[in-house]
Write a protein that holds these residues in place. Structure first.
Motif, short mmCIF file in Angstrom:
data_model
loop_
_atom_site.label_atom_id
_atom_site.label_comp_id
_atom_site.label_asym_id
_atom_site.label_seq_id
_atom_site.Cartn_x
_atom_site.Cartn_y
_atom_site.Cartn_z
N GLN A 1 0.83 -1.20 0.00
CA GLN A 1 0.00 0.00 0.00
C GLN A 1 0.86 1.25 0.00
OE1 GLN A 1 -3.50 0.09 2.57
NE2 GLN A 1 -2.95 -1.93 3.32
N SER B 1 -2.02 1.01 7.31
CA SER B 1 -2.99 1.28 6.25
C SER B 1 -3.37 2.75 6.15
CB SER B 1 -4.26 0.44 6.46
OG SER B 1 -4.83 0.71 7.73
N ILE B 2 -3.22 3.52 7.24
CA ILE B 2 -3.61 4.92 7.22
C ILE B 2 -2.48 5.79 7.74
CG2 ILE B 2 -6.08 4.41 7.46
CD1 ILE B 2 -5.86 4.99 10.41
N ALA B 3 -2.62 7.10 7.57
CA ALA B 3 -1.58 8.04 7.97
C ALA B 3 -1.28 7.95 9.47
CB ALA B 3 -1.98 9.47 7.59
N GLU B 4 -2.30 7.70 10.28
CA GLU B 4 -2.09 7.60 11.73
C GLU B 4 -1.17 6.44 12.10
OE1 GLU B 4 -5.15 10.47 11.22
OE2 GLU B 4 -4.84 8.51 10.31
N ASP B 5 -1.18 5.37 11.28
CA ASP B 5 -0.26 4.26 11.53
C ASP B 5 1.19 4.72 11.37
OD1 ASP B 5 -2.36 2.52 11.96
OD2 ASP B 5 -2.49 1.95 9.85
N ILE C 1 0.81 5.07 1.37
CA ILE C 1 0.13 5.92 2.35
C ILE C 1 0.76 7.31 2.31
CG2 ILE C 1 -0.52 6.16 4.78
CD1 ILE C 1 0.07 3.18 5.12
N HIS C 2 -0.07 8.32 2.28
CA HIS C 2 0.42 9.70 2.24
C HIS C 2 0.34 10.31 3.63
CE1 HIS C 2 0.41 9.53 -2.14
NE2 HIS C 2 -0.81 9.02 -2.08
N LEU C 3 1.40 10.97 4.04
CA LEU C 3 1.45 11.63 5.35
C LEU C 3 1.94 13.05 5.16
CD1 LEU C 3 1.32 11.66 8.45
CD2 LEU C 3 3.65 10.73 8.46
N HIS D 1 0.03 17.33 9.31
CA HIS D 1 -0.80 16.34 10.01
C HIS D 1 -0.01 15.68 11.12
CE1 HIS D 1 -3.51 12.49 9.67
NE2 HIS D 1 -3.69 13.15 10.80
#
Length: 793
Positions: free
Chosen positions: A403, A455-459, A405-407, A411
């Motif tokens: 995957q 899977s998400i930016a918080e990860d 993922i954009h960070l 943020h």
């Protein structure tokens, strides 16, 4: 998972004490359960060689051994059954201290001097069992300290990993984490491609690609079946809590610990044809390596040959096809299994393996051939032989995708509350093995194949903060723009209801949401039950459809301990599967009463609780609930057929109440009646807000009526009819009461008598008799014309 400090240091040069390493692992999210020495506390033990053995003249089971200690030759009296000339063993010299603070002294045994003690693994604290001397390799350096030779100045770290960190079930993963935290270089051992020297191959068929998307196999022939696992391999496994079994098995375990890829080896002569990866047949059996027979169904994935199952995929191999002492040709396997397919299978078989632990959490889907090369090189190094080419079969449609993922940097700062330098964030991602694409405002991260949990930016933010260190976060006052929403005044919180019930003498109980299937069937509540796929045990195998089974267990347990007068309640969820559709759940409240109404005493006559005691408690709960409350006869199987009712608000059923069916209490050996009421929480949590009204200054007027009515009519029908008739004419009817019900003499059979009171009052005037009489006549007229009522005089 157990891992040695020295093994980690082979991958990353930490140069720090064990306490620092343990602290860092915990801060990284890899909680350390325990740290123990790699061997027992001993000193003065060296490698020695037995030169000669002769029988003890005064003891049948003892031998007198001439032992080369490196600097001189010593006489040692030994009773070990495997003591013989030519072997090298540990020697505790005079003055040595063994585990348990046991000091070796010069002594005489049956008249013969002994200048030390030859030791077993148990005596050195290296094993919990053993029957003879610890035999060392023939090239062990005589005279060298055993602590140095075995590298026992080491620590074993026991890490309790969370299910999402499957990548750290190996030395590679743990070392990667520590290298990232300390910003150090990360040294992976060179894994060289082993060229094929034979044309022997294994055919592979994958019939269930959704469960096994990749399978690699390799044939190794001509292995030396007399070869032994080298000491370094045995020690690496011992420090990781794994017993040495056979060189081939030891290598597969070593690669699993090193790289995280479980592997298995089949005896080639026991495999008919090629390898077939398929789902098991219903009631197919397989004798496992642990000696237990597994009875499978079509939910199990198996590795089979053309005729029979050889192994339960991801769990354990079969006994018949496993590597034996005489094995010379093997088929080495390395596979990627879908984690969901393996999950729970070892528990169903009543076993637990290191392979299943890793497979059910997820294994790197790009690791299979690399692990195969590593294992092949080690096996050939130890056992000799020749290797054929690697055969790999894949179904790319079932291989997971990496995957992206954009960070955004903004943020990251907003969530953490402080700023981490841009370059430091980039270094962290690169150290962790992520593919990093930097841009002006942040990062685009391509997750590696070994990280299933991202899977998400918080990860990604969590990855940054755990490496930077939670203890490095600056202290700052909390601030938030969030609005705190106040619950509406007409909505009651559960604690209010609980306090009300406790004030009424009830005690709260809490039960599991899982029950035994028998509990539901015994209470006639199993029609919509949902069975768990992987229950912890048979007593917790089904989701409860009602709170009754749990509270009956509470009653039974309390009565068994002499507590006979009980008033209990429970709030919880119930689960129903309607027509095999999606599982439905709702919050409910159950009340239960049994025993005496009041404690036994001389001033009051003792009385058992009854239906109306329970109804009084239900009424008190529903006093402020908006809408008219009424009770109607019900026909629920788990309640007494003549002592039960459904509870309605307006025309909506919100619960039921009654005596538990005697057949149920009888099966539980409870002789006293039990009364229960279950209410839907969504319907009883609403409250009618009080409205202030000024007291009227004008008097009220009361009229009493005695009515003869058909026995089938209930009070609700009569009450609604009178109220609606009179309210259509005027709004002065304040109250309508039923104060007597009579059947018997002077009342026809099939009829009953209601004595009712009508109370009238106006806010702005004194009511005249003729106005009240007119309204009463309207009500009587309705009763006579519509309900076949007769006014009794």
């Amino acid at each position: 998972m157990k891992i040695s400090e020295q093994w980690i240091n082979q991958w990353v040069d930490l140069k720090q004490d064990i306490d620092t390493t343990v602290s860092q692992l915990t801060m990284l999210g890899l909680e350390v359960d325990d740290v123990t020495p790699a061997g027992g506390e001993f000193s003065g033990v060296v490698v020695s060689e037995i030169i000669d053995c002769k029988p003890h003249p005064n003891a049948d089971k003892l031998q007198i051994c001439s032992v080369n200690a490196g600097d001189k030759q010593l006489q040692i009296v030994c009773g070990a059954p495997n003591a013989r000339s030519g072997i090298r063993v540990p020697l505790a010299r005079v003055g040595a201290i063994l585990p348990g603070d046991f000091k070796i002294k010069k002594s005489k045994l049956r008249g013969e001097e002994s200048a030390g003690m030859l030791c077993s693994e148990v005596e050195l604290g290296l094993s919990e069992e053993g029957s003879g001397l610890m035999e060392l390799p023939a090239d062990a350096p005589v005279g060298k300290s055993m602590r140095d030779y075995l590298q026992l100045d080491d620590h074993i770290i026991d890490i309790d990993l969370t299910p999402n960190r499957a990548d750290c079930f190996c030395v590679r993963g743990v070392a990667r984490e520590l290298a990232t935290l300390n910003n150090l270089e990360y040294f992976e051992p060179a894994i060289e491609t082993v060229p094929a020297t034979t044309k022997d191959t294994v055919t592979i068929k994958i019939k269930s690609p959704q469960a096994c998307a990749r399978y690699s196999g390799r044939v190794l022939t001509g292995l030396n079946n007399q070869a032994q696992s080298p000491l370094w391999l045995k020690e690496a496994l011992r420090k990781s809590g794994i017993r040495s079994i056979h060189p081939v098995v030891d290598v597969t375990n070593y690669v699993m610990l090193e790289l995280g890829q479980p592997m298995h080896a089949f005896d080639r002569d026991k495999v008919a044809g090629g390898i077939v990866v398929r789902m098991a047949k219903d009631k197919e059996t397989l004798m496992l390596l642990d000696g237990n027979e597994a009875v499978l169904d079509d939910s199990f994935l198996v590795i089979a040959d053309e005729h029979n199952a050889l192994a339960v995929a991801g769990v354990m191999g079969g006994l018949d096809s496993g590597v034996q002492p005489q094995t010379q040709d093997i088929i080495l396997e390395s596979a990627y299994f879908d984690a969901a397919q393996i999950m729970g299978k070892s528990r169903r078989l009543g076993t637990h393996t290191d392979s299943s632990l890793r497979f059910e959490r997820g294994v790197d889907w790009q690791l299979q051939e690399q692990a195969m090369e590593r294992a092949t090189g080690l096996i050939l190094e130890i056992c000799g032989g020749q290797a054929g080419p690697i055969t790999t079969v894949s179904d790319e449609s079932h291989i997971p995708e990496q995957q992206t993922i954009h960070l955004e940097a903004s943020h990251l700062k907003r969530v953490l509350g402080f700023e981490v330098p841009f370059e430091r964030v980039t270094e962290i991602f690169e150290h962790l093995g992520f593919q990093v694409d930097r841009h002006q405002s942040g990062w685009s991260i391509k997750t590696p194949s070994w990280r299933f949990d991202l899977s998400i930016a918080e990860d990604l933010i969590e990855e940054v903060v755990r490496v930077v260190g939670y203890d490095q976060m600056p202290a700052d006052l909390m601030h938030s723009d969030d609005v705190i929403h106040i619950a509406p005044e007409q909505q009651v919180v559960p604690m209010t209801i609980k306090k009300h019930l406790v004030a009424m003498g009830f005690q709260e109980v809490i039960n599991y949401a899982f029950v035994a299937e028998k509990q539901l069937s015994n209470s006639y509540l199993d029609a919509q039950a949902y069975a768990l796929a992987n229950p912890l045990n048979k007593e917790l195998a089904v989701m409860r459809t009602h709170l009754l089974p749990g509270i009956l267990s509470n009653v039974q347990a309390n009565r068994a301990h002499g507590e006979l007068d009980l008033a209990m309640f429970e709030m919880g969820k119930v689960f129903n599967q309607v027509d095999n559709q999606e599982l439905q759940q709702e919050d409910v409240l159950i009340l239960a009463l049994c025993g005496q109404v009041q404690p036994e005493q001389w001033g009051n006559t003792s009385r058992q609780v009854d239906f109306f005691d329970l109804k009084g408690h239900v009424d008190s709960l529903l006093t402020q609930v908006p809408g008219e409350i009424n009770y109607q006869v019900s026909k629920l199987d788990f309640l007494h057929p003549g002592r039960q009712s459904e509870i309605f608000i307006e025309n909506e059923c919100i619960g039921h109440m009654g005596q538990v069916h005697p057949s149920i209490t009888h099966s539980l050996k409870i002789k006293t009646p039990i009364y229960v009421a279950q209410l839907n929480w969504e319907h009883i949590k609403q409250r009618r807000l009080p409205l202030w009204q000024a007291d009227t200054k004008f008097p009220s007027t009361r009229r009493d009526l005695s009515l003869q009515l058909p026995d089938s009519l209930d009070w609700r029908t009569v009450k609604q009819g009178i109220e609606q008739t009179i309210s259509a004419e005027s709004d002065v009817l304040r109250q309508l009461l039923l104060f007597d019900v009579y059947k018997g003499e002077h009342i026809e059979k099939g009829y009953k008598s209601f004595a009712i009171a009508l109370i009238f009052q106006a806010n702005n005037r004194t009511l005249e008799d003729k106005e009240v009489d007119k309204l009463v006549e309207k009500g009587v007229s309705f009763l006579e014309q519509n309900l076949n009522a007769v006014i009794r005089t």
